[in-house]
Design a protein around this motif. Sequence first.
Motif, PDB file in Angstrom:
ATOM      1  N   LEU A   1      24.258  32.791  82.159  1.00  8.33           N
ATOM      2  CA  LEU A   1      25.035  31.627  81.717  1.00  8.33           C
ATOM      3  C   LEU A   1      24.523  31.142  80.365  1.00  8.33           C
ATOM      4  CD1 LEU A   1      25.248  29.620  85.052  1.00  8.33           C
ATOM      5  CD2 LEU A   1      27.144  30.721  83.867  1.00  8.33           C
ATOM      6  N   VAL A   2      23.209  31.210  80.193  1.00  8.06           N
ATOM      7  CA  VAL A   2      22.622  30.776  78.923  1.00  8.06           C
ATOM      8  C   VAL A   2      22.665  31.900  77.905  1.00  8.06           C
ATOM      9  CG1 VAL A   2      20.500  29.972  77.834  1.00  8.06           C
ATOM     10  CG2 VAL A   2      21.119  29.140  80.102  1.00  8.06           C
TER      11      VAL A   2
ATOM     12  N   LEU B   1      25.659  28.568  77.374  1.00  5.66           N
ATOM     13  CA  LEU B   1      25.496  27.226  77.942  1.00  5.66           C
ATOM     14  C   LEU B   1      24.034  26.848  77.805  1.00  5.66           C
ATOM     15  CD1 LEU B   1      27.647  27.804  81.124  1.00  5.66           C
ATOM     16  CD2 LEU B   1      28.155  26.163  79.335  1.00  5.66           C
ATOM     17  N   SER B   2      23.768  25.583  77.559  1.00  9.57           N
ATOM     18  CA  SER B   2      22.380  25.188  77.355  1.00  9.57           C
ATOM     19  C   SER B   2      21.724  24.814  78.686  1.00  9.57           C
ATOM     20  CB  SER B   2      22.302  24.006  76.387  1.00  9.57           C
ATOM     21  OG  SER B   2      22.871  22.866  77.024  1.00  9.57           O
ATOM     22  N   PHE B   3      20.405  24.822  78.661  1.00 15.79           N
ATOM     23  CA  PHE B   3      19.652  24.486  79.861  1.00 15.79           C
ATOM     24  C   PHE B   3      19.954  23.046  80.293  1.00 15.79           C
ATOM     25  CE2 PHE B   3      16.313  24.815  82.865  1.00 15.79           C
ATOM     26  CZ  PHE B   3      15.598  23.632  82.850  1.00 15.79           C
TER      27      PHE B   3
ATOM     28  N   ILE C   1      15.684  30.774  90.405  1.00 13.60           N
ATOM     29  CA  ILE C   1      16.891  30.718  89.574  1.00 13.60           C
ATOM     30  C   ILE C   1      16.656  29.840  88.357  1.00 13.60           C
ATOM     31  CG2 ILE C   1      19.257  29.836  89.539  1.00 13.60           C
ATOM     32  CD1 ILE C   1      19.500  30.858  92.442  1.00 13.60           C
ATOM     33  N   TRP C   2      16.052  28.684  88.557  1.00 12.59           N
ATOM     34  CA  TRP C   2      15.819  27.802  87.403  1.00 12.59           C
ATOM     35  C   TRP C   2      14.815  28.406  86.424  1.00 12.59           C
ATOM     36  CZ3 TRP C   2      19.116  24.492  85.834  1.00 12.59           C
ATOM     37  CH2 TRP C   2      19.937  23.830  86.754  1.00 12.59           C
ATOM     38  N   SER C   3      13.912  29.235  86.921  1.00 16.25           N
ATOM     39  CA  SER C   3      12.984  29.902  85.999  1.00 16.25           C
ATOM     40  C   SER C   3      13.730  30.917  85.142  1.00 16.25           C
ATOM     41  CB  SER C   3      11.851  30.580  86.776  1.00 16.25           C
ATOM     42  OG  SER C   3      12.312  31.730  87.441  1.00 16.25           O
ATOM     43  N   TYR C   4      14.740  31.590  85.725  1.00 19.32           N
ATOM     44  CA  TYR C   4      15.550  32.532  84.937  1.00 19.32           C
ATOM     45  C   TYR C   4      16.345  31.770  83.876  1.00 19.32           C
ATOM     46  CZ  TYR C   4      14.682  36.116  88.496  1.00 19.32           C
ATOM     47  OH  TYR C   4      14.091  37.012  89.351  1.00 19.32           O
ATOM     48  N   ILE C   5      16.893  30.624  84.252  1.00 23.55           N
ATOM     49  CA  ILE C   5      17.692  29.858  83.292  1.00 23.55           C
ATOM     50  C   ILE C   5      16.797  29.365  82.164  1.00 23.55           C
ATOM     51  CG2 ILE C   5      19.098  27.781  83.005  1.00 23.55           C
ATOM     52  CD1 ILE C   5      20.027  28.138  85.895  1.00 23.55           C
ATOM     53  N   ARG C   6      15.592  28.911  82.535  1.00 22.16           N
ATOM     54  CA  ARG C   6      14.664  28.412  81.514  1.00 22.16           C
ATOM     55  C   ARG C   6      14.241  29.540  80.573  1.00 22.16           C
ATOM     56  NH1 ARG C   6      11.439  26.245  85.011  1.00 22.16           N
ATOM     57  NH2 ARG C   6      12.616  24.344  85.289  1.00 22.16           N
ATOM     58  N   SER C   7      13.972  30.712  81.118  1.00 21.56           N
ATOM     59  CA  SER C   7      13.559  31.850  80.290  1.00 21.56           C
ATOM     60  C   SER C   7      14.681  32.286  79.363  1.00 21.56           C
ATOM     61  CB  SER C   7      13.172  33.041  81.167  1.00 21.56           C
ATOM     62  OG  SER C   7      12.085  32.734  81.985  1.00 21.56           O
ATOM     63  N   ALA C   8      15.909  32.265  79.882  1.00 27.26           N
ATOM     64  CA  ALA C   8      17.034  32.691  79.060  1.00 27.26           C
ATOM     65  C   ALA C   8      17.265  31.731  77.901  1.00 27.26           C
ATOM     66  CB  ALA C   8      18.300  32.788  79.923  1.00 27.26           C
ATOM     67  N   GLN C   9      16.844  30.488  78.059  1.00 25.22           N
ATOM     68  CA  GLN C   9      16.998  29.494  77.003  1.00 25.22           C
ATOM     69  C   GLN C   9      16.261  29.905  75.734  1.00 25.22           C
ATOM     70  OE1 GLN C   9      18.823  26.898  77.021  1.00 25.22           O
ATOM     71  NE2 GLN C   9      18.038  25.461  75.513  1.00 25.22           N
TER      72      GLN C   9
ATOM     73  N   GLN D   1      16.110  32.789  74.504  1.00 25.71           N
ATOM     74  CA  GLN D   1      16.790  33.849  73.768  1.00 25.71           C
ATOM     75  C   GLN D   1      18.052  33.280  73.146  1.00 25.71           C
ATOM     76  OE1 GLN D   1      17.441  37.141  76.368  1.00 25.71           O
ATOM     77  NE2 GLN D   1      15.360  37.055  77.145  1.00 25.71           N
ATOM     78  N   SER D   2      18.502  33.824  72.049  1.00 26.31           N
ATOM     79  CA  SER D   2      19.675  33.287  71.349  1.00 26.31           C
ATOM     80  C   SER D   2      20.924  33.690  72.100  1.00 26.31           C
ATOM     81  CB  SER D   2      19.745  33.818  69.924  1.00 26.31           C
ATOM     82  OG  SER D   2      19.763  35.217  69.969  1.00 26.31           O
ATOM     83  N   PRO D   3      21.909  32.782  72.214  1.00 26.14           N
ATOM     84  CA  PRO D   3      23.144  33.122  72.923  1.00 26.14           C
ATOM     85  C   PRO D   3      23.965  34.118  72.128  1.00 26.14           C
ATOM     86  CG  PRO D   3      23.305  30.946  71.936  1.00 26.14           C
ATOM     87  CD  PRO D   3      21.912  31.416  71.717  1.00 26.14           C
ATOM     88  N   ARG D   4      24.688  35.033  72.837  1.00 28.93           N
ATOM     89  CA  ARG D   4      25.467  36.052  72.135  1.00 28.93           C
ATOM     90  C   ARG D   4      26.886  35.603  71.847  1.00 28.93           C
ATOM     91  NH1 ARG D   4      24.105  41.556  75.404  1.00 28.93           N
ATOM     92  NH2 ARG D   4      21.878  41.404  75.298  1.00 28.93           N
ATOM     93  N   LYS D   5      27.495  34.904  72.807  1.00 26.29           N
ATOM     94  CA  LYS D   5      28.875  34.492  72.556  1.00 26.29           C
ATOM     95  C   LYS D   5      29.148  33.152  73.193  1.00 26.29           C
ATOM     96  CE  LYS D   5      30.215  37.610  76.234  1.00 26.29           C
ATOM     97  NZ  LYS D   5      31.013  38.786  76.578  1.00 26.29           N
TER      98      LYS D   5
END
Lengths: 114, 388
Positions: free
Chosen positions: A69-70, A75-77, A97-105, A107-111
């Motif tokens: 999602l991020v 989408l932002s955290f 799950i929240w750790s994955y969302i935080r980690s993905a934050q 990285q730069s979003p692609r689209k």
Amino acid sequence: MTTHKIISVAKDFSRFPAGRHRADGPYSGERFRDEKLVPALLNSTTVVVDLDGCLGYGSSFLEEAFGGLVRERALSFEELQSKLDIRSSDSSLRTEIWSYIRSAQTQSPRKRVK
Amino acid sequence: MTQSVRSSRVTIRPFLMKRPNKKARKYSIIVTRKRTWRAIRSKRLAFLYRFYESSSDAQRPGSQRSWKRWAQGCYQKSRFTLVAPEVFGVQQDEQRSALLSFLRQLRRITLQWHCRVCIDFSKVKLMQPAGTLLFAAELDRILRAISGKALIRCTYPVDNVVEQVLQHLGLLQAMKRQPRCQVSAENVKFWHFESDNEANGERVEKLATEYRQLFTDAKRNRMYDGLVEAMTNCVQHAYAQKRQDGMMLRGDRRWWMFSEGRDGKLAVAFCDLGMGIDRSLKSGKKWGIRAVHDLVASLGRKHPVSRYIKAATELGRSSTNQHHRGKGLQDLKNVIESIEDGWMEILSNEGSYRFIANDRRETLRDFRDSILGTLICWQIPIPGGEQP
């Protein structure tokens, strides 16, 4: 007007989620994210994801569905913190799950979300 | 000015001919084909001689001089007899070498030479789960590649338990033999066999139904998580490059799985015939070459292949730039660690990594022969010791 959407993975998607990308299998994390999560987040004020009822969740599925999602949908955290609620009898799932969302934050979003 | 004539493989030098013509081109093609056929024939003769050496005395002709005629006769009639090894196992050196040599010959005869083969199971005495799964996977792969042609037959085994195993797994029927015995042996009838070419959690449904405690425990024993991660790993990474036997089938990202619940324990074996964990990590597509190299270097210099397997179980824990990558093998190891009982063994190509949960003991070992794929075996206790 606030709208509230509840997604049960077992009833609305599959009791057997597995795989990361669509090419991996029929009930992948990417498919769940694009067909269930993103439309609900776009059209509702709050979204509740109920994880109970499935046999289990591989880390690839969870990371692609929620971290994506991020990473993929930009989408932002903070946005997800305000809109997304995860329900599960297993608290370690919510933490994961929240750790994955935080980690993905990080990285730069692609689209952007269309 | 003369011009050189180029055939598909050979170039005729200009001073040998004045001008290009059809006869010269045809001559060059014939020369090329003869040279190629001579090379192929010499390789075939070498293989036939090795095949002769490995055959039993009963199958050999009377005099050694006639081995060539006998072997060529087999080839021309396109029919070979392969004797299966006594033990189908991959954990011991001798058993592993015998089984892998048998599988190598089977692949060459069926997939390269397109000849018929009859597998002689009369000497088979013991079929261990890992070795049997590897054989079942190779046989399934070969049968899919030859698209149902009647190239593989077999004899009925002498040992009754071995026959029950082959019948229960559907291998006898796959080799066009009618089932004739009842599957009643305690160490056979609880085996389940699944196979697919995608990460499909529904394949685990039968297992989940029979061993509910393992799959619905509130503490989430992660048995399902480990299995689907193994499927995902196989589908995503195992077939990214050609298998080292050089006979990759397009679009075939298949996995095979055995499971057995007996004596209060559930044993699961998972197999793929891909490029192996060490080659997958060395390609750097998942974790990055540097991260892999640093971790592998920290594990010492011994065991050049099995330390990559150990690294694969550690990479999810270490800090890398690929935070979003799934933890694959780490999830599998978590299954054992969370239950604090049981063991896990990962065999990939020449390497072997064994982890015992009780004392957190890890054992690395490198073998001489490669299984040309990955085998993951793990065993955990069933809560309550329930059997189906």
